[in-house]
Every structure is written in structure tokens, then in C-alpha cells.
Design a protein around this motif. Structure first.
Motif, PDB file in Angstrom:
ATOM      1  N   ALA A   8    -129.086  45.848  70.442  1.00 23.30           N
ATOM      2  CA  ALA A   8    -130.149  46.589  70.675  1.00 23.30           C
ATOM      3  C   ALA A   8    -131.324  46.329  71.589  1.00 23.30           C
ATOM      4  CB  ALA A   8    -130.794  46.332  69.126  1.00 23.30           C
ATOM      5  N   GLU A   9    -131.398  44.973  71.092  1.00 26.44           N
ATOM      6  CA  GLU A   9    -133.051  44.523  72.492  1.00 26.44           C
ATOM      7  C   GLU A   9    -132.551  43.312  73.373  1.00 26.44           C
ATOM      8  OE1 GLU A   9    -137.751  45.284  71.907  1.00 26.44           O
ATOM      9  OE2 GLU A   9    -136.819  43.943  70.373  1.00 26.44           O
ATOM     10  N   VAL A  10    -133.311  43.008  73.829  1.00 27.75           N
ATOM     11  CA  VAL A  10    -133.407  41.818  75.098  1.00 27.75           C
ATOM     12  C   VAL A  10    -135.048  40.961  75.197  1.00 27.75           C
ATOM     13  CG1 VAL A  10    -133.051  39.663  76.369  1.00 27.75           C
ATOM     14  CG2 VAL A  10    -130.530  41.729  75.578  1.00 27.75           C
ATOM     15  N   ARG A  11    -135.531  41.051  74.218  1.00 25.28           N
ATOM     16  CA  ARG A  11    -137.217  40.726  74.473  1.00 25.28           C
ATOM     17  C   ARG A  11    -137.464  39.184  75.096  1.00 25.28           C
ATOM     18  NH1 ARG A  11    -141.166  43.025  70.359  1.00 25.28           N
ATOM     19  NH2 ARG A  11    -140.484  44.585  71.364  1.00 25.28           N
ATOM     20  N   PRO A  12    -138.201  39.150  76.284  1.00 33.53           N
ATOM     21  CA  PRO A  12    -138.935  37.816  77.307  1.00 33.53           C
ATOM     22  C   PRO A  12    -139.639  37.037  75.781  1.00 33.53           C
ATOM     23  CG  PRO A  12    -138.742  39.792  78.812  1.00 33.53           C
ATOM     24  CD  PRO A  12    -138.813  40.271  77.111  1.00 33.53           C
ATOM     25  N   THR A  14    -141.047  33.873  76.017  1.00 31.22           N
ATOM     26  CA  THR A  14    -141.520  32.997  77.027  1.00 31.22           C
ATOM     27  C   THR A  14    -140.896  32.756  78.867  1.00 31.22           C
ATOM     28  OG1 THR A  14    -140.217  30.684  76.845  1.00 31.22           O
ATOM     29  CG2 THR A  14    -141.954  30.887  75.270  1.00 31.22           C
ATOM     30  N   ASP A  15    -141.836  32.061  79.323  1.00 29.70           N
ATOM     31  CA  ASP A  15    -141.009  32.208  80.151  1.00 29.70           C
ATOM     32  C   ASP A  15    -139.663  31.444  81.060  1.00 29.70           C
ATOM     33  OD1 ASP A  15    -143.188  33.164  81.973  1.00 29.70           O
ATOM     34  OD2 ASP A  15    -144.306  31.230  82.514  1.00 29.70           O
ATOM     35  N   ASP A  16    -138.994  31.366  80.185  1.00 29.98           N
ATOM     36  CA  ASP A  16    -137.651  29.773  79.870  1.00 29.98           C
ATOM     37  C   ASP A  16    -136.961  31.169  77.918  1.00 29.98           C
ATOM     38  OD1 ASP A  16    -139.539  28.674  78.374  1.00 29.98           O
ATOM     39  OD2 ASP A  16    -138.364  27.017  79.037  1.00 29.98           O
ATOM     40  N   ALA A  17    -137.718  31.961  77.295  1.00 26.38           N
ATOM     41  CA  ALA A  17    -136.838  32.322  76.236  1.00 26.38           C
ATOM     42  C   ALA A  17    -136.928  33.377  75.683  1.00 26.38           C
ATOM     43  CB  ALA A  17    -136.967  31.283  75.263  1.00 26.38           C
ATOM     44  N   VAL A  18    -135.727  34.197  75.205  1.00 24.05           N
ATOM     45  CA  VAL A  18    -135.979  35.593  75.242  1.00 24.05           C
ATOM     46  C   VAL A  18    -135.576  35.937  73.533  1.00 24.05           C
ATOM     47  CG1 VAL A  18    -134.997  36.826  77.289  1.00 24.05           C
ATOM     48  CG2 VAL A  18    -133.375  35.995  76.125  1.00 24.05           C
ATOM     49  N   THR A  19    -135.854  36.510  72.970  1.00 23.69           N
ATOM     50  CA  THR A  19    -135.160  37.068  71.646  1.00 23.69           C
ATOM     51  C   THR A  19    -133.503  37.962  72.387  1.00 23.69           C
ATOM     52  OG1 THR A  19    -136.510  39.033  71.136  1.00 23.69           O
ATOM     53  CG2 THR A  19    -136.692  36.481  70.474  1.00 23.69           C
ATOM     54  N   ILE A  20    -133.110  37.691  70.956  1.00 16.32           N
ATOM     55  CA  ILE A  20    -131.522  38.545  70.908  1.00 16.32           C
ATOM     56  C   ILE A  20    -131.718  39.855  69.824  1.00 16.32           C
ATOM     57  CG2 ILE A  20    -129.297  39.585  71.458  1.00 16.32           C
ATOM     58  CD1 ILE A  20    -129.297  37.090  73.517  1.00 16.32           C
ATOM     59  N   SER A  21    -131.438  40.881  70.088  1.00 14.14           N
ATOM     60  CA  SER A  21    -131.034  41.491  68.459  1.00 14.14           C
ATOM     61  C   SER A  21    -129.945  42.239  68.821  1.00 14.14           C
ATOM     62  CB  SER A  21    -132.444  41.925  68.728  1.00 14.14           C
ATOM     63  OG  SER A  21    -133.481  42.050  67.507  1.00 14.14           O
ATOM     64  N   PHE A  22    -129.235  42.095  67.979  1.00 14.27           N
ATOM     65  CA  PHE A  22    -128.043  43.162  67.346  1.00 14.27           C
ATOM     66  C   PHE A  22    -127.620  43.994  66.319  1.00 14.27           C
ATOM     67  CE2 PHE A  22    -126.621  38.900  68.910  1.00 14.27           C
ATOM     68  CZ  PHE A  22    -125.811  38.590  69.522  1.00 14.27           C
ATOM     69  N   GLU A  23    -127.049  45.056  66.444  1.00 12.57           N
ATOM     70  CA  GLU A  23    -127.117  45.937  65.086  1.00 12.57           C
ATOM     71  C   GLU A  23    -126.154  45.613  64.629  1.00 12.57           C
ATOM     72  OE1 GLU A  23    -126.346  49.950  67.479  1.00 12.57           O
ATOM     73  OE2 GLU A  23    -128.729  49.533  68.476  1.00 12.57           O
ATOM     74  N   VAL A  24    -126.108  45.792  62.946  1.00  9.60           N
ATOM     75  CA  VAL A  24    -125.211  45.634  62.334  1.00  9.60           C
ATOM     76  C   VAL A  24    -125.091  46.768  62.077  1.00  9.60           C
ATOM     77  CG1 VAL A  24    -124.871  44.584  60.176  1.00  9.60           C
ATOM     78  CG2 VAL A  24    -126.479  43.292  62.181  1.00  9.60           C
ATOM     79  N   PRO A  25    -123.534  47.460  61.569  1.00  6.30           N
ATOM     80  CA  PRO A  25    -123.324  48.872  61.255  1.00  6.30           C
ATOM     81  C   PRO A  25    -122.907  48.542  59.946  1.00  6.30           C
ATOM     82  CG  PRO A  25    -121.319  48.116  62.546  1.00  6.30           C
ATOM     83  CD  PRO A  25    -122.429  47.034  62.763  1.00  6.30           C
ATOM     84  N   GLU A  26    -123.130  50.178  59.660  1.00  7.19           N
ATOM     85  CA  GLU A  26    -123.623  49.552  57.590  1.00  7.19           C
ATOM     86  C   GLU A  26    -121.943  49.095  57.402  1.00  7.19           C
ATOM     87  OE1 GLU A  26    -125.320  50.823  54.614  1.00  7.19           O
ATOM     88  OE2 GLU A  26    -126.400  51.137  56.515  1.00  7.19           O
ATOM     89  N   GLU A  27    -120.898  49.257  57.688  1.00  5.82           N
ATOM     90  CA  GLU A  27    -119.791  48.825  56.865  1.00  5.82           C
ATOM     91  C   GLU A  27    -119.620  47.224  57.099  1.00  5.82           C
ATOM     92  OE1 GLU A  27    -118.289  49.943  60.703  1.00  5.82           O
ATOM     93  OE2 GLU A  27    -120.185  51.369  59.416  1.00  5.82           O
ATOM     94  N   LEU A  28    -120.229  46.697  57.948  1.00  6.05           N
ATOM     95  CA  LEU A  28    -120.188  45.286  58.484  1.00  6.05           C
ATOM     96  C   LEU A  28    -121.943  44.783  57.734  1.00  6.05           C
ATOM     97  CD1 LEU A  28    -118.872  45.318  61.696  1.00  6.05           C
ATOM     98  CD2 LEU A  28    -118.128  44.433  59.085  1.00  6.05           C
ATOM     99  N   ARG A  29    -122.472  44.739  57.034  1.00  3.46           N
ATOM    100  CA  ARG A  29    -124.002  44.531  56.375  1.00  3.46           C
ATOM    101  C   ARG A  29    -124.297  43.473  55.350  1.00  3.46           C
ATOM    102  NH1 ARG A  29    -128.905  49.103  54.950  1.00  3.46           N
ATOM    103  NH2 ARG A  29    -129.057  46.906  54.411  1.00  3.46           N
ATOM    104  N   ALA A  30    -123.093  43.857  54.736  1.00  2.00           N
ATOM    105  CA  ALA A  30    -122.307  42.537  53.540  1.00  2.00           C
ATOM    106  C   ALA A  30    -121.938  41.652  54.106  1.00  2.00           C
ATOM    107  CB  ALA A  30    -121.789  43.579  52.636  1.00  2.00           C
ATOM    108  N   ALA A  31    -121.025  41.533  55.113  1.00  2.00           N
ATOM    109  CA  ALA A  31    -120.894  40.148  55.409  1.00  2.00           C
ATOM    110  C   ALA A  31    -121.420  39.679  56.422  1.00  2.00           C
ATOM    111  CB  ALA A  31    -119.608  41.514  56.727  1.00  2.00           C
ATOM    112  N   TYR A  32    -122.996  39.849  56.789  1.00  2.04           N
ATOM    113  CA  TYR A  32    -124.307  39.962  57.689  1.00  2.04           C
ATOM    114  C   TYR A  32    -124.832  39.704  57.047  1.00  2.04           C
ATOM    115  CZ  TYR A  32    -121.266  39.987  62.267  1.00  2.04           C
ATOM    116  OH  TYR A  32    -120.052  39.959  62.788  1.00  2.04           O
ATOM    117  N   HIS A  33    -124.968  39.415  55.591  1.00  2.00           N
ATOM    118  CA  HIS A  33    -126.361  38.915  54.788  1.00  2.00           C
ATOM    119  C   HIS A  33    -126.312  37.427  55.024  1.00  2.00           C
ATOM    120  CE1 HIS A  33    -128.454  38.716  51.061  1.00  2.00           C
ATOM    121  NE2 HIS A  33    -128.577  39.895  50.891  1.00  2.00           N
TER     122      HIS A  33
END
Length: 354
Positions: A8-12, A14-33
Motif C-alpha cells: 500500500a505504501e513505502v514511506r521514508p 530515515t536516510d537508511d530506513a523505510v516503513t512498508i505497509s501491506f493491504e490485507v484483504p477482508e477474507e485474510l484479516r483473521a489470518a493476520y491477527h
């Protein structure tokens, strides 16, 4: 189990680090609790080779009665010659897809009343950030003391998010920062947090005997120093929990004097309710033998750090090269890391479902 998730997003960060966000489909939300402090493994293929890396989830965890998350967010710091971290910082973009394993890990702090403390270094803040945010939001009778060590202010991951937590709970979150390569106007003098320094510092910050749980996360040197300091201060081992990052520079040290059998032997394994028995090749780890026959065997780092390949030794004996993931009570109960375990007896049986 892995599922393909959209970035969903790759956000800087620091100069050498990022955060990565993943979208979780509705049918998989329980699996990723997930529980606060757990991690996910990500997988991609490059040039026919499979690359797996493990990253801790940094957001507050869903409550027990809540649906699973709509998004998963991890922090990734650039590692020298790191195949995945280089790709994440320089090429990965929103809309790409990566295989993501369902959450795992036992470096967990479930919300409950009490006094808690953490000593973290560098990217070791990631799982502890989730723990602090979750516990303070859901348990009004909990407090937290965070001691963090970073190289410089510019390299400090989640600096603003930790400051926001401090502003939100000024009476329940005590924050102490140390920079090893830079002086700061407030906080501790610069320099590394070694065992002697921590032994003197921690009692000045909080009543050490009253802390219900200590959470140590970061490079091996810092975690080892914090563990020695707590031992010197008389903290029971049962109250200390740790997760190690960055141990590539440490040579494997076999536990015990037992020698692995040279001829291979037989490995029996139970995984997802199905059992099999396979001939082991000389020098193979238990995980390598199982993977040749069951590609769904769980693993991530193969370095004895993440604990994803934890399995119970049912029969036989193994030599475990190194262990930075299992607590002493787990090894006493018969658990081993399959990636680090080499058969010592002609037949070894393990159970990944235990």
C-alpha cells in the motif's frame, strides 16, 4: 503460511530506513491477527533464488475480540549488501506484491496491569513500539520505561511516533535516549550502553525489583549487555525477554559436545498434520532435509534468530549450532530450531505442530 499481499505504501523513515505497509484483504484479516511484538516474514524471488526476511510489526495490535488488521506495517533498515533491504529502499513501490507469512514470534507482551521496561537499539525499537502503543492504550494500570540507543538523532527510527506516545501518556511512559556517536542537548551523555553503564543507569530510572517484564531487542552486543546488567541487579530470568537482531558477525557455537553424524541418517517430521520420513544428507540441518521433501516447512532467517522454524524434538538427539530465539524454558521442554539442528543419532523425529 504465505499469501500475496499488495504494497500500500513505502514511506521514508530515515536516510537508511523505510516503513512498508501491506493491504490485507477482508477474507485474510483473521489470518493476520497478531499480538504486540510479533513479526512477519516476506518472500520474493530474484534470479531464480528465493529471498526471505523477517520484520517486526510496529503498529498497535488488534484486540482479542477485534477483526484482524486491514494493513500490516513494518520498518526496514538498509543493511550493507542486504538483498532485500536494498530492494525495499531503492525499488519497492506501492502497487507491488510480495508474499507475506502470517504473523509469528513469542517476543510478545499482552496487555495487562504492571510495570514494564525495554532496552532497545536501532531497529530493535520496532516490536517494542507495538508493545508500548498496545499496552498503554488498552491497559490503564500499565506503565512503561523505554531506554533506547541509536547512533545519531538522524538515524533514529520512529522518532516522532515515540514522541507522540510520550505526549499522549506523559505519566505512564518514561523515555530515555542515548546516542553512541553524537552529543544531545537532553538525555544521556553520548557513548555505548554497555553492561556497566546499564547496571548503574537502570536503578536510577525505576525500581528494578518491581518491573514485571523486561524486553530487550536489538543488536547482540546491546542485548547481551542488558541481560548481564539485569543479572547483576538480581532480576529473575523469567522476567527477561529478548529478541536479537544482527548476528551475522557472530560465528556459530555448537551447544554441547555432541558431533553430528557424518552419514546423514533419517529425519521424521510432522507438519500440518502430515508426517513423513526422509533420508538426511551428510551435513544437512533438520530444516534442509525437511525442505527437500516439504517445501512448506516454516522458516525465515535460517540464522537461529527469528524462531520461525521452532519444532519439538520427539525422538533422537540433535546438535544445535546456535540459538538466539528460544527461551531456556523452551529448550528444556524439548524445542529446537530446525535450521540450526543437525542429527546426532541415526533417527531424529520432530513435530512442527507441537
Amino acid at each position: 503460511m504465505f499469501h500475496p499481499l499488495r504494497v500500500a505504501e513505502v514511506r521514508p523513515l530515515t536516510d537508511d530506513a523505510v516503513t512498508i505497509s501491506f493491504e490485507v484483504p477482508e477474507e485474510l484479516r483473521a489470518a493476520y491477527h497478531y499480538a504486540p511484538g510479533q513479526h512477519i516474514a516476506v518472500r520474493r524471488r530474484e534470479g531464480g533464488a528465493e529471498i526471505r526476511r523477517t520484520y517486526s510489526l510496529c503498529d498497535p495490535a488488534p484486540g482479542p475480540g477485534e477483526a484482524g488488521p486491514r494493513r500490516l506495517r513494518v520498518g526496514v533498515r538498509l543493511v550493507e549488501d542486504g538483498e532485500f533491504s536494498t530492494y525495499a529502499l531503492k525499488e519497492l513501490a506501492a502497487g507491488d506484491t510480495l508474499d507475506v507469512m502470517t504473523p509469528a514470534g513469542r517476543f510478545v507482551l499482552e496487555p495487562r496491569p504492571g510495570r514494564y521496561a525495554a532496552v532497545v537499539g536501532g531497529s530493535g525499537i520496532t516490536p517494542v513500539l507495538s508493545q508500548i502503543a498496545t499496552v498503554l492504550a488498552r491497559e490503564p494500570r500499565a506503565s512503561f520505561c523505554l531506554v533506547r540507543s541509536d547512533r545519531t538523532a538522524a538515524s533514529t527510527m520512529f522518532l516522532d511516533e515515540v514522541a507522540d506516545l510520550k505526549d499522549r501518556w506523559p505519566d505512564r511512559l518514561h523515555l530515555v535516549s542515548a546516542l553512541s556517536r553524537e552529543e544531545q542537548q537532553a538525555g544521556l551523555p553520548s557513548g555505548r550502553l554497555d553492561a556497566d553503564r546499564l547496571t548503574a543507569l537502570l536503578p536510577a530510572l525505576l525500581p528494578v525489583p518491581e518491573v514485571d517484564g523486561w524486553f530487550l531487542c536489538g543488536p547482540l552486543g546491546l542485548v547481551g549487555a542488558a541481560e548481564r546488567a539485569l543479572r547483576t541487579l538480581g532480576v529473575p530470568r523469567s522476567r527477561v525477554h529478548q529478541e536479537i537482531f544482527h548476528v551475522d558477525e557472530v560465528p556459530a557455537t555448537p551447544s554441547g559436545a555432541a558431533a553430528a553424524i557424518s552419514g546423514g541418517g533419517t529425519v521424521k517430521a510432522t507438519l500440518d498434520g502430515r508426517s513423513g520420513s526422509w533420508a538426511a544428507r551428510g551435513g544437512e540441518s533438520v530444516l534442509e532435509t525437511v525442505l527437500r521433501n516439504r517445501s512448506d516447512a516454516p522458516y525465515a532467517c535460517k540464522g537461529g534468530v527469528c524462531g520461525t522454524c521452532r519444532t519439538r524434538l520427539v525422538a533422537g538427539e540433535v546438535r544445535m549450532d546456535r540459538n538466539f530465539a528460544l527461551e531456556p524454558e523452551e529448550t528444556e521442554a524439548g524445542y529446537v530450531l530446525a535450521c540450526q539442528s543437525h542429527p546426532v543419532t541415526p533417527v531424529v523425529e520432530v513435530d512442527f505442530d507441537a
